[in-house]
Design a protein around this motif. Sequence first.
Motif, mmCIF file in Angstrom:
data_model
loop_
_atom_site.group_PDB
_atom_site.id
_atom_site.type_symbol
_atom_site.label_atom_id
_atom_site.label_comp_id
_atom_site.label_asym_id
_atom_site.label_seq_id
_atom_site.Cartn_x
_atom_site.Cartn_y
_atom_site.Cartn_z
ATOM 1 N N LYS A 98 40.238 108.973 55.064
ATOM 2 C CA LYS A 98 41.539 108.301 55.065
ATOM 3 C C LYS A 98 42.131 108.307 53.665
ATOM 4 N N VAL A 99 43.398 108.586 53.642
ATOM 5 C CA VAL A 99 44.127 108.618 52.368
ATOM 6 C C VAL A 99 45.272 107.624 52.468
ATOM 7 N N GLN A 100 45.358 106.757 51.506
ATOM 8 C CA GLN A 100 46.408 105.743 51.511
ATOM 9 C C GLN A 100 47.420 106.051 50.427
ATOM 10 N N GLN A 156 45.068 110.608 57.571
ATOM 11 C CA GLN A 156 43.725 111.170 57.681
ATOM 12 C C GLN A 156 43.776 112.651 57.344
ATOM 13 N N ALA A 157 42.758 113.094 56.621
ATOM 14 C CA ALA A 157 42.741 114.503 56.212
ATOM 15 C C ALA A 157 41.299 114.962 56.093
ATOM 16 N N ASP A 158 41.178 116.255 56.181
ATOM 17 C CA ASP A 158 39.860 116.859 56.012
ATOM 18 C C ASP A 158 39.506 116.879 54.531
ATOM 19 N N VAL A 159 38.261 116.734 54.264
ATOM 20 C CA VAL A 159 37.824 116.733 52.868
ATOM 21 C C VAL A 159 38.062 118.090 52.224
ATOM 22 N N ARG A 160 37.882 119.137 53.010
ATOM 23 C CA ARG A 160 38.108 120.471 52.446
ATOM 24 C C ARG A 160 39.563 120.647 52.014
ATOM 25 N N ALA A 161 40.455 120.031 52.747
ATOM 26 C CA ALA A 161 41.863 120.106 52.340
ATOM 27 C C ALA A 161 42.105 119.291 51.079
ATOM 28 N N LEU A 162 41.407 118.181 50.986
ATOM 29 C CA LEU A 162 41.612 117.348 49.801
ATOM 30 C C LEU A 162 40.987 117.968 48.552
ATOM 31 N N LEU A 163 40.040 118.863 48.771
ATOM 32 C CA LEU A 163 39.410 119.487 47.596
ATOM 33 C C LEU A 163 40.353 120.445 46.885
ATOM 34 N N LEU A 164 41.468 120.792 47.505
ATOM 35 C CA LEU A 164 42.441 121.617 46.796
ATOM 36 C C LEU A 164 43.082 120.862 45.638
ATOM 37 N N SER A 165 43.053 119.558 45.734
ATOM 38 C CA SER A 165 43.572 118.745 44.635
ATOM 39 C C SER A 165 42.445 118.457 43.658
ATOM 40 N N SER A 166 42.675 118.799 42.437
ATOM 41 C CA SER A 166 41.628 118.586 41.432
ATOM 42 C C SER A 166 41.369 117.105 41.214
ATOM 43 N N LYS A 204 28.021 107.008 47.613
ATOM 44 C CA LYS A 204 28.781 105.910 48.220
ATOM 45 C C LYS A 204 29.529 106.450 49.430
ATOM 46 N N PRO A 205 29.670 105.655 50.426
ATOM 47 C CA PRO A 205 30.454 106.106 51.586
ATOM 48 C C PRO A 205 31.929 106.155 51.231
ATOM 49 N N LEU A 206 32.506 107.287 51.480
ATOM 50 C CA LEU A 206 33.924 107.482 51.172
ATOM 51 C C LEU A 206 34.743 107.099 52.392
ATOM 52 N N GLU A 207 35.371 105.983 52.328
ATOM 53 C CA GLU A 207 36.156 105.518 53.461
ATOM 54 C C GLU A 207 37.659 105.766 53.264
ATOM 55 N N LYS A 208 38.117 105.469 52.096
ATOM 56 C CA LYS A 208 39.556 105.572 51.905
ATOM 57 C C LYS A 208 39.844 105.972 50.467
ATOM 58 N N LEU A 209 40.759 106.929 50.359
ATOM 59 C CA LEU A 209 41.216 107.358 49.037
ATOM 60 C C LEU A 209 42.618 106.803 48.806
ATOM 61 N N GLU A 210 42.808 106.261 47.659
ATOM 62 C CA GLU A 210 44.120 105.691 47.340
ATOM 63 C C GLU A 210 44.852 106.610 46.374
ATOM 64 N N VAL A 238 52.073 108.599 44.922
ATOM 65 C CA VAL A 238 52.735 109.439 45.922
ATOM 66 C C VAL A 238 53.070 108.569 47.120
ATOM 67 N N VAL A 239 54.291 108.690 47.590
ATOM 68 C CA VAL A 239 54.717 107.902 48.737
ATOM 69 C C VAL A 239 54.209 108.566 50.016
ATOM 70 N N GLY A 240 54.347 107.842 51.109
ATOM 71 C CA GLY A 240 53.754 108.287 52.360
ATOM 72 C C GLY A 240 54.327 109.589 52.886
ATOM 73 N N PHE A 241 55.656 109.694 52.853
ATOM 74 C CA PHE A 241 56.270 110.903 53.405
ATOM 75 C C PHE A 241 55.862 112.132 52.616
ATOM 76 N N THR A 242 55.856 111.999 51.316
ATOM 77 C CA THR A 242 55.490 113.139 50.467
ATOM 78 C C THR A 242 54.007 113.450 50.616
ATOM 79 N N LEU A 243 53.202 112.405 50.741
ATOM 80 C CA LEU A 243 51.769 112.637 50.911
ATOM 81 C C LEU A 243 51.470 113.340 52.227
ATOM 82 N N LYS A 244 52.271 113.042 53.220
ATOM 83 C CA LYS A 244 52.097 113.730 54.502
ATOM 84 C C LYS A 244 52.394 115.223 54.360
ATOM 85 N N LEU A 245 53.440 115.518 53.598
ATOM 86 C CA LEU A 245 53.757 116.930 53.361
ATOM 87 C C LEU A 245 52.643 117.619 52.580
#
Lengths: 177, 379
Positions: free
Chosen positions: A26-28, A36-46, A60-66, A70-77
């Motif tokens: 989960k990404v907030q 919600q996003a795949d970790v592999r997709a998030l790994l594109l961001s350094s 540690k269990p990774l539950e949510k990334l803050e 970045v606002v929600g609409f842009t983060l969705k893009l």
Amino acid sequence: MAPKKNSAKRPQPSTPKPSAPARIVKVQSSDGHILQADVRALLLSSTLAATIKGYDDENKPLEKLEVNNVVGFTLKLVLEWCEKHKEDDPAIAQAEKDKKNIFIPSWDRHFLTKLPMGNLFDLITAAYHLDITGLINYGCKTVANSAKGKSTEEMRELFGIPEPWEQPSTSTATWDD
Amino acid sequence: MSLETSRIDHIGCGTVINQSRVQLLTANMSQPIPTLNLPDHKEIVDDESPEDDLGLPSPTTNSVATNQRKYSKNLEEFYGNPIGMEETAPVPQNGNLLSATDGNNMEVAGASSENRQKLRSSMEKKKEAHGEELIDFKTALGDDEYFDSQRHRGGHQSRASTSLGGSMSARSTGSSVFEQGQAEDRSEEGWLSYRPAATTLSNFIAWSLVTRMSKNAQENGKIKRIKEAVKEEKDAIQKFPMLKLPDLVRETVIRLMDPVEIFDFSQISKRMHRTAKRSVRHNTYHLHLQAGQLYQAALYPPTYPEVPAEPARFRVQQLDDDTARAPTNVRKLGNFQKIRCHFQESGLYFFHKSHCRYTLHADIGGFHFNLVNGDLGSI
């Protein structure tokens, strides 16, 4: 004799690797939207990759990334773009970074061209904050392409550059100092 | 050619016209002109009416006199001044301007310059005689043809009035009163009526129409819709605030432009010229900084910290013997007049507020140069 295709300039997507099962995180966003996003997709961001790596190192269990800038609409893009390119090799983006000409794949061209300029600006800024090299390159190339065929005045209008006799705003007062 | 009737009497401040029948013939006597059937006796409350009243009803307008005047005027304009109907000098008698006739009781169509001169002189005499008293225009001129002639000459009625001296003040006052939407004051003796100029009247009508339209538009929300449409049209021109981009991203955008676009982009302003020049050089060239003809500095900037690049370094070269002296007055480096950088050997370079440090060089040595106070000294 058929002409040879100049395929050397175009980045070829790497062959899909036998990947591990998808790991959803989960990404907030800054305005509270949770995506919600795949970790592999998030790994594109350094930036996010370093965070994820820190969690993994500490077990540690990774539950949510803050993502606070970045606002929600842009983060969705951003996540949509990352989901599309999660199979790509990050070395391609790194190799394209110093090139003078960047080829934009058709999906990315369609994805970036349909966006309004304001959203494109937010997307590029978010990609800069998240350090997504490929998205920065494609976004910058899209912006550079938008200036094609325009005169000086049209460029001034497009990019919001003040007239020479106008007082520069505070945000641009020292940008070339 | 014959023109029946037109017996015009000017009595006091009013005018009574006895017109039974008017028949006009053309100048070459070939075609009769339709007869105007006018009422026998009609007391004219105000025989001066706006000719270009644009159909607006006026309680003080006598349609008979207006039609007659228009008819004769159009006749003259179309056929010219016929032979035998030349103007004769009007002779003011007892304040009345009698119509110049050639025996056919034809009214004077227009006044020549000579006649106008005589009129003017007579008016001046009257003015001297009566002092500041307003002079009856109708009594003095008898008809509006004088003003018609003035208007045909390209002049304005107010201009014509001005040329006539003191009596013109009455006309001008009337115009101003009319423009303010007030009725004329008939109480003053010698003041017959107001005959507004065409331009004044048209301006008034235009003003009233615009006012009425604007009120209606406000009520209907038309102005609001127009403003919204203009705003949408402006918003349709999408803007990309490039100046708000981060520096590296902005440089990337400029670098990815085509050379022609970069040239056009650099022509936007001087600041943009320098920025575009710097951004294009950024990747492949180093920057040459000339400092007061004393030092030449070369900068090899890396684009990203992750990319291995040569460290940012200033190579201070000795040009002449004057290098030894401290250039305390040098506060700019070539075109980069306000360069405020902090260079490090680690490859990073970032802008600093007002501080510039020359990195150490093995052969020449390093200098610490503060742009604020011009302090230069070896480290």
